[in-house]
Design a protein around this motif. Structure first.
Motif, PDB file in Angstrom:
ATOM      1  N   VAL A  42       0.855  -1.189   0.000  1.00  0.00           N
ATOM      2  CA  VAL A  42       0.000   0.000   0.000  1.00  0.00           C
ATOM      3  C   VAL A  42       0.890   1.238   0.000  1.00  0.00           C
ATOM      4  O   VAL A  42       2.107   1.158   0.148  1.00  0.00           O
ATOM      5  CB  VAL A  42      -0.970   0.021   1.208  1.00  0.00           C
ATOM      6  CG1 VAL A  42      -1.952  -1.121   1.148  1.00  0.00           C
ATOM      7  CG2 VAL A  42      -0.220  -0.005   2.511  1.00  0.00           C
ATOM      8  N   SER A  43       0.277   2.381  -0.137  1.00  0.00           N
ATOM      9  CA  SER A  43       1.000   3.643  -0.177  1.00  0.00           C
ATOM     10  C   SER A  43       1.508   4.015   1.218  1.00  0.00           C
ATOM     11  O   SER A  43       0.769   3.874   2.202  1.00  0.00           O
ATOM     12  CB  SER A  43       0.066   4.734  -0.690  1.00  0.00           C
ATOM     13  OG  SER A  43       0.605   6.005  -0.443  1.00  0.00           O
ATOM     14  N   PRO A  44       2.739   4.504   1.319  1.00  0.00           N
ATOM     15  CA  PRO A  44       3.227   4.948   2.627  1.00  0.00           C
ATOM     16  C   PRO A  44       2.376   6.076   3.214  1.00  0.00           C
ATOM     17  O   PRO A  44       2.189   6.147   4.424  1.00  0.00           O
ATOM     18  CB  PRO A  44       4.651   5.431   2.351  1.00  0.00           C
ATOM     19  CG  PRO A  44       5.058   4.723   1.117  1.00  0.00           C
ATOM     20  CD  PRO A  44       3.808   4.532   0.320  1.00  0.00           C
ATOM     21  N   GLY A  45       1.849   6.922   2.367  1.00  0.00           N
ATOM     22  CA  GLY A  45       0.976   7.996   2.840  1.00  0.00           C
ATOM     23  C   GLY A  45      -0.276   7.468   3.510  1.00  0.00           C
ATOM     24  O   GLY A  45      -0.748   8.029   4.502  1.00  0.00           O
ATOM     25  N   THR A  46      -0.816   6.382   2.990  1.00  0.00           N
ATOM     26  CA  THR A  46      -2.002   5.769   3.584  1.00  0.00           C
ATOM     27  C   THR A  46      -1.691   5.229   4.969  1.00  0.00           C
ATOM     28  O   THR A  46      -2.462   5.430   5.915  1.00  0.00           O
ATOM     29  CB  THR A  46      -2.517   4.631   2.678  1.00  0.00           C
ATOM     30  OG1 THR A  46      -2.782   5.154   1.385  1.00  0.00           O
ATOM     31  CG2 THR A  46      -3.757   3.993   3.249  1.00  0.00           C
ATOM     32  N   VAL A  47      -0.567   4.559   5.120  1.00  0.00           N
ATOM     33  CA  VAL A  47      -0.185   4.005   6.425  1.00  0.00           C
ATOM     34  C   VAL A  47       0.078   5.137   7.413  1.00  0.00           C
ATOM     35  O   VAL A  47      -0.329   5.057   8.572  1.00  0.00           O
ATOM     36  CB  VAL A  47       1.044   3.080   6.294  1.00  0.00           C
ATOM     37  CG1 VAL A  47       1.505   2.580   7.648  1.00  0.00           C
ATOM     38  CG2 VAL A  47       0.731   1.911   5.375  1.00  0.00           C
ATOM     39  N   ARG A  48       0.726   6.203   6.954  1.00  0.00           N
ATOM     40  CA  ARG A  48       0.977   7.349   7.843  1.00  0.00           C
ATOM     41  C   ARG A  48      -0.329   7.991   8.284  1.00  0.00           C
ATOM     42  O   ARG A  48      -0.483   8.367   9.455  1.00  0.00           O
ATOM     43  CB  ARG A  48       1.849   8.369   7.132  1.00  0.00           C
ATOM     44  CG  ARG A  48       3.266   7.893   6.938  1.00  0.00           C
ATOM     45  CD  ARG A  48       4.116   8.911   6.210  1.00  0.00           C
ATOM     46  NE  ARG A  48       5.406   8.324   5.908  1.00  0.00           N
ATOM     47  CZ  ARG A  48       5.913   8.229   4.691  1.00  0.00           C
ATOM     48  NH1 ARG A  48       5.258   8.708   3.647  1.00  0.00           N
ATOM     49  NH2 ARG A  48       7.085   7.661   4.513  1.00  0.00           N
ATOM     50  N   LEU A  49      -1.275   8.128   7.371  1.00  0.00           N
ATOM     51  CA  LEU A  49      -2.569   8.717   7.704  1.00  0.00           C
ATOM     52  C   LEU A  49      -3.322   7.850   8.717  1.00  0.00           C
ATOM     53  O   LEU A  49      -3.877   8.366   9.690  1.00  0.00           O
ATOM     54  CB  LEU A  49      -3.411   8.913   6.445  1.00  0.00           C
ATOM     55  CG  LEU A  49      -4.773   9.543   6.646  1.00  0.00           C
ATOM     56  CD1 LEU A  49      -4.624  10.966   7.162  1.00  0.00           C
ATOM     57  CD2 LEU A  49      -5.550   9.528   5.349  1.00  0.00           C
ATOM     58  N   ILE A  50      -3.310   6.542   8.508  1.00  0.00           N
ATOM     59  CA  ILE A  50      -3.963   5.626   9.450  1.00  0.00           C
ATOM     60  C   ILE A  50      -3.306   5.736  10.830  1.00  0.00           C
ATOM     61  O   ILE A  50      -3.986   5.762  11.850  1.00  0.00           O
ATOM     62  CB  ILE A  50      -3.920   4.176   8.921  1.00  0.00           C
ATOM     63  CG1 ILE A  50      -4.837   4.044   7.709  1.00  0.00           C
ATOM     64  CG2 ILE A  50      -4.307   3.180  10.008  1.00  0.00           C
ATOM     65  CD1 ILE A  50      -4.679   2.744   6.958  1.00  0.00           C
ATOM     66  N   PHE A  51      -1.983   5.831  10.863  1.00  0.00           N
ATOM     67  CA  PHE A  51      -1.293   5.971  12.149  1.00  0.00           C
ATOM     68  C   PHE A  51      -1.676   7.276  12.836  1.00  0.00           C
ATOM     69  O   PHE A  51      -1.960   7.296  14.035  1.00  0.00           O
ATOM     70  CB  PHE A  51       0.222   5.898  11.957  1.00  0.00           C
ATOM     71  CG  PHE A  51       0.986   6.191  13.214  1.00  0.00           C
ATOM     72  CD1 PHE A  51       1.008   5.270  14.248  1.00  0.00           C
ATOM     73  CD2 PHE A  51       1.655   7.383  13.380  1.00  0.00           C
ATOM     74  CE1 PHE A  51       1.690   5.538  15.423  1.00  0.00           C
ATOM     75  CE2 PHE A  51       2.330   7.661  14.546  1.00  0.00           C
ATOM     76  CZ  PHE A  51       2.360   6.733  15.568  1.00  0.00           C
ATOM     77  N   LEU A 109       3.895   3.900  21.564  1.00  0.00           N
ATOM     78  CA  LEU A 109       4.833   2.911  22.111  1.00  0.00           C
ATOM     79  C   LEU A 109       5.102   1.796  21.107  1.00  0.00           C
ATOM     80  O   LEU A 109       6.233   1.315  20.994  1.00  0.00           O
ATOM     81  CB  LEU A 109       4.295   2.337  23.413  1.00  0.00           C
ATOM     82  CG  LEU A 109       4.199   3.314  24.583  1.00  0.00           C
ATOM     83  CD1 LEU A 109       3.549   2.639  25.783  1.00  0.00           C
ATOM     84  CD2 LEU A 109       5.566   3.855  24.936  1.00  0.00           C
ATOM     85  N   ILE A 110       4.076   1.394  20.383  1.00  0.00           N
ATOM     86  CA  ILE A 110       4.251   0.365  19.346  1.00  0.00           C
ATOM     87  C   ILE A 110       5.165   0.888  18.245  1.00  0.00           C
ATOM     88  O   ILE A 110       6.040   0.174  17.762  1.00  0.00           O
ATOM     89  CB  ILE A 110       2.885  -0.090  18.798  1.00  0.00           C
ATOM     90  CG1 ILE A 110       2.126  -0.853  19.879  1.00  0.00           C
ATOM     91  CG2 ILE A 110       3.054  -0.937  17.547  1.00  0.00           C
ATOM     92  CD1 ILE A 110       0.688  -1.157  19.534  1.00  0.00           C
ATOM     93  N   TYR A 111       4.976   2.151  17.845  1.00  0.00           N
ATOM     94  CA  TYR A 111       5.833   2.754  16.823  1.00  0.00           C
ATOM     95  C   TYR A 111       7.290   2.758  17.288  1.00  0.00           C
ATOM     96  O   TYR A 111       8.193   2.380  16.542  1.00  0.00           O
ATOM     97  CB  TYR A 111       5.371   4.179  16.509  1.00  0.00           C
ATOM     98  CG  TYR A 111       6.123   4.799  15.355  1.00  0.00           C
ATOM     99  CD1 TYR A 111       5.666   4.654  14.066  1.00  0.00           C
ATOM    100  CD2 TYR A 111       7.300   5.520  15.557  1.00  0.00           C
ATOM    101  CE1 TYR A 111       6.360   5.200  12.998  1.00  0.00           C
ATOM    102  CE2 TYR A 111       7.998   6.064  14.511  1.00  0.00           C
ATOM    103  CZ  TYR A 111       7.517   5.912  13.228  1.00  0.00           C
ATOM    104  OH  TYR A 111       8.210   6.444  12.175  1.00  0.00           O
ATOM    105  N   LEU A 112       7.520   3.180  18.529  1.00  0.00           N
ATOM    106  CA  LEU A 112       8.887   3.202  19.060  1.00  0.00           C
ATOM    107  C   LEU A 112       9.489   1.797  19.138  1.00  0.00           C
ATOM    108  O   LEU A 112      10.670   1.601  18.829  1.00  0.00           O
ATOM    109  CB  LEU A 112       8.904   3.862  20.436  1.00  0.00           C
ATOM    110  CG  LEU A 112       8.622   5.358  20.448  1.00  0.00           C
ATOM    111  CD1 LEU A 112       8.509   5.864  21.885  1.00  0.00           C
ATOM    112  CD2 LEU A 112       9.678   6.122  19.692  1.00  0.00           C
TER     113      LEU A 112
END
Length: 60
Positions: A26-35, A47-50
């Motif tokens: 998928v698009s990185p922008g989509t994953v960033r938006l969901i995050f 914490l999961i991101y870290l």
């Protein structure tokens, strides 16, 4: 599909979202938006991101 790793390209901070996007096609922008949207909900998203930043290997 590639393996789950932090890429050296298309990074914004650590490459976690870009690595997840590459893995699932998928698009990185989509994953960033969901995050970002998920951060307004209660939970351990940051914490999961870290943890992923520390645990995911970097792409060779």
């Amino acid at each position: 599909m590639s393996t789950l790793a932090r890429p050296r390209h298309s990074r914004v901070i650590a490459g976690v979202c870009a690595g997840i996007a590459d893995r699932f096609g998928v698009s990185p922008g989509t994953v960033r938006l969901i995050f970002l949207v998920s951060c307004v909900l209660p939970g351990p998203q940051c914490l999961i991101y870290l943890a992923l930043w520390l645990l995911l290997p970097q792409e060779p």
